[in-house]
Scaffold this motif. Sequence first.
Motif, PDB file in Angstrom:
ATOM      1  N   ARG A  64       0.832  -1.194   0.000  1.00 17.51           N
ATOM      2  CA  ARG A  64       0.000   0.000   0.000  1.00 17.51           C
ATOM      3  C   ARG A  64       0.872   1.252   0.000  1.00 17.51           C
ATOM      4  NH1 ARG A  64      -5.157   0.412   4.126  1.00 17.51           N
ATOM      5  NH2 ARG A  64      -6.577   1.423   2.664  1.00 17.51           N
ATOM      6  N   ILE A  65       0.327   2.323  -0.575  1.00 20.14           N
ATOM      7  CA  ILE A  65       0.982   3.622  -0.547  1.00 20.14           C
ATOM      8  C   ILE A  65       0.130   4.550   0.311  1.00 20.14           C
ATOM      9  CG2 ILE A  65       1.766   5.608  -1.895  1.00 20.14           C
ATOM     10  CD1 ILE A  65       2.106   3.670  -4.269  1.00 20.14           C
ATOM     11  N   PHE A  66       0.682   4.951   1.447  1.00 18.51           N
ATOM     12  CA  PHE A  66      -0.050   5.818   2.368  1.00 18.51           C
ATOM     13  C   PHE A  66       0.118   7.288   1.980  1.00 18.51           C
ATOM     14  CE2 PHE A  66       0.414   1.973   5.025  1.00 18.51           C
ATOM     15  CZ  PHE A  66      -0.911   1.813   5.395  1.00 18.51           C
ATOM     16  N   GLY A  67      -0.407   8.165   2.830  1.00 21.16           N
ATOM     17  CA  GLY A  67      -0.319   9.603   2.607  1.00 21.16           C
ATOM     18  C   GLY A  67      -1.614  10.175   2.072  1.00 21.16           C
ATOM     19  N   HIS A  68      -2.100  11.257   2.713  1.00 19.12           N
ATOM     20  CA  HIS A  68      -3.332  11.887   2.213  1.00 19.12           C
ATOM     21  C   HIS A  68      -3.362  13.400   2.409  1.00 19.12           C
ATOM     22  CE1 HIS A  68      -4.183  11.044   6.469  1.00 19.12           C
ATOM     23  NE2 HIS A  68      -5.036  12.048   6.431  1.00 19.12           N
ATOM     24  N   GLU A  69      -2.414  13.948   3.165  1.00 18.15           N
ATOM     25  CA  GLU A  69      -2.302  15.407   3.289  1.00 18.15           C
ATOM     26  C   GLU A  69      -1.292  15.873   2.249  1.00 18.15           C
ATOM     27  OE1 GLU A  69      -3.121  16.290   8.038  1.00 18.15           O
ATOM     28  OE2 GLU A  69      -1.151  16.657   7.183  1.00 18.15           O
ATOM     29  N   ALA A  70      -1.762  16.452   1.156  1.00 17.45           N
ATOM     30  CA  ALA A  70      -0.821  16.728   0.077  1.00 17.45           C
ATOM     31  C   ALA A  70      -1.231  17.917  -0.771  1.00 17.45           C
ATOM     32  CB  ALA A  70      -0.655  15.493  -0.814  1.00 17.45           C
ATOM     33  N   SER A  71      -0.232  18.452  -1.452  1.00 18.79           N
ATOM     34  CA  SER A  71      -0.439  19.493  -2.453  1.00 18.79           C
ATOM     35  C   SER A  71       0.415  19.138  -3.663  1.00 18.79           C
ATOM     36  CB  SER A  71      -0.025  20.856  -1.900  1.00 18.79           C
ATOM     37  OG  SER A  71       1.335  20.821  -1.483  1.00 18.79           O
ATOM     38  N   GLY A  72      -0.005  19.614  -4.816  1.00 19.81           N
ATOM     39  CA  GLY A  72       0.756  19.292  -6.004  1.00 19.81           C
ATOM     40  C   GLY A  72       0.264  20.034  -7.225  1.00 19.81           C
ATOM     41  N   VAL A  73       0.712  19.567  -8.388  1.00 18.25           N
ATOM     42  CA  VAL A  73       0.396  20.194  -9.668  1.00 18.25           C
ATOM     43  C   VAL A  73      -0.210  19.147 -10.585  1.00 18.25           C
ATOM     44  CG1 VAL A  73       1.342  21.422 -11.657  1.00 18.25           C
ATOM     45  CG2 VAL A  73       2.295  21.826  -9.372  1.00 18.25           C
ATOM     46  N   VAL A  74      -1.316  19.484 -11.237  1.00 12.88           N
ATOM     47  CA  VAL A  74      -1.982  18.551 -12.137  1.00 12.88           C
ATOM     48  C   VAL A  74      -1.072  18.261 -13.329  1.00 12.88           C
ATOM     49  CG1 VAL A  74      -3.962  18.180 -13.650  1.00 12.88           C
ATOM     50  CG2 VAL A  74      -4.274  19.324 -11.441  1.00 12.88           C
ATOM     51  N   GLU A  75      -0.792  16.970 -13.538  1.00  9.35           N
ATOM     52  CA  GLU A  75       0.049  16.551 -14.670  1.00  9.35           C
ATOM     53  C   GLU A  75      -0.784  16.205 -15.885  1.00  9.35           C
ATOM     54  OE1 GLU A  75       1.526  13.392 -17.247  1.00  9.35           O
ATOM     55  OE2 GLU A  75       0.150  13.048 -15.566  1.00  9.35           O
ATOM     56  N   ASP A  88      -2.487  23.171 -13.093  1.00  8.75           N
ATOM     57  CA  ASP A  88      -3.228  23.707 -11.949  1.00  8.75           C
ATOM     58  C   ASP A  88      -2.599  23.248 -10.634  1.00  8.75           C
ATOM     59  OD1 ASP A  88      -5.088  25.103 -13.418  1.00  8.75           O
ATOM     60  OD2 ASP A  88      -6.638  23.543 -13.305  1.00  8.75           O
ATOM     61  N   HIS A  89      -2.576  24.127  -9.652  1.00  4.26           N
ATOM     62  CA  HIS A  89      -2.120  23.776  -8.313  1.00  4.26           C
ATOM     63  C   HIS A  89      -3.327  23.298  -7.501  1.00  4.26           C
ATOM     64  CE1 HIS A  89       1.890  26.199  -8.215  1.00  4.26           C
ATOM     65  NE2 HIS A  89       1.652  25.683  -9.409  1.00  4.26           N
ATOM     66  N   VAL A  90      -3.136  22.207  -6.748  1.00  5.26           N
ATOM     67  CA  VAL A  90      -4.267  21.595  -6.059  1.00  5.26           C
ATOM     68  C   VAL A  90      -3.886  21.110  -4.665  1.00  5.26           C
ATOM     69  CG1 VAL A  90      -5.459  20.855  -8.156  1.00  5.26           C
ATOM     70  CG2 VAL A  90      -3.774  19.337  -7.093  1.00  5.26           C
ATOM     71  N   LEU A  91      -4.917  21.008  -3.827  1.00  7.50           N
ATOM     72  CA  LEU A  91      -4.868  20.267  -2.574  1.00  7.50           C
ATOM     73  C   LEU A  91      -5.635  18.978  -2.774  1.00  7.50           C
ATOM     74  CD1 LEU A  91      -5.721  22.862   0.235  1.00  7.50           C
ATOM     75  CD2 LEU A  91      -3.581  21.611  -0.006  1.00  7.50           C
TER      76      LEU A  91
END
Length: 376
Positions: A64-75, A88-91
Amino acid sequence: MAAASTPRVITCKAAVAWGAGEPLVLEDVDVSPPQPFEIRIKVVSTSLCRSDLSAWESHAIFPRIFGHEASGVVESVGLGVTEFQEGDHVLTVFIGECMSCKPCKSGKSNICQALGLERKGLMHSDQKTRFSIKGKPVYHYCGVSSFSEYTVVHSGCAVKVSPHVPLDKICLLSCGVAAGLGAAWNVADVTKGSTVVIFGLGTVGLSVAQGAKLRGASRIIGVDNNPQKCENAQSFGVTEVVDPNSYREPIAQVIKRITDGGADFCFECVGDTDMITTALQSCCDGSGLTVTLGVPKVKPEMSAHYGLFLTGRTLKGSLFGGWKPKTDLPSLVEKYMNKEIEIDDYITHNLAFDDINKAFNLMKEGKCLRCVIHMP
């Protein structure tokens, strides 16, 4: 031209959990293109939440890949996506908002029927995974899985933000800080001059404290047995700290005594169902309200004497602080940018992706609030 712009499989690094409590391993993972109404995100920053740790220690779904608090850029975007475009920048958010189901339209709940909590490690739309290693599936967590350089989420589980917003800070609004503020404002509706007791002084509990302070609570009592957390609590609005280990009597009796009959509002932020009962017992008769935010990793059932409710106490649950992510998160981001709420001080460590296991160890040992992991 059309074929050249069609999203393809991306191979990237991801921190994969192969078993309960086992150190995460940086693996080469294949990330499928986004399917209809999905987006693929280049993760910029992600923070470790207590629920990631609890699930890693106890869940049976692996790898499994954990993690759910994140920000990033739409690829890239899948078919039918009109809200987002590349760049676009997203949460990311662990519960979505489809905008069309009964709860989304009612205004009474933030638990979307279509994009609620993901529990099986699969995508909402087709019950399949977008991650694989050598053709074998790797499962999702909370519909986000941000401990990966790239991830795929449903477009209803992302919120667009301004490119001027610092992604390495606002990732905390994906869960912890927003959950605490919302519990104080939306769920409890803390009143001016009231007495508030917070059980557990992690990021969520201290975010409740910040929310209660901004509402004008006169006493904000923090309950925790970790001296390090107690030392820092006052900077977030806590007016006094109670360490249960310093008393021979049950902590509920201590709270009742020092508050002259009980608190107006109690918040359980530990993830311990026995603590929910303690919080209820610490409330005042007639109008005392307990809000539970924690996610227990053992003993999910709770018990309480009916007399606690017969005398007028109320128990409420709070998921993501009652916020509707797409509708409400932009206003929280704006409050942060206007310096009306604090986020930066919750970040105690900034770590490289290679050091992700250090973040898990720090949280296990109670030596951090939020570790922000910066992706390559």
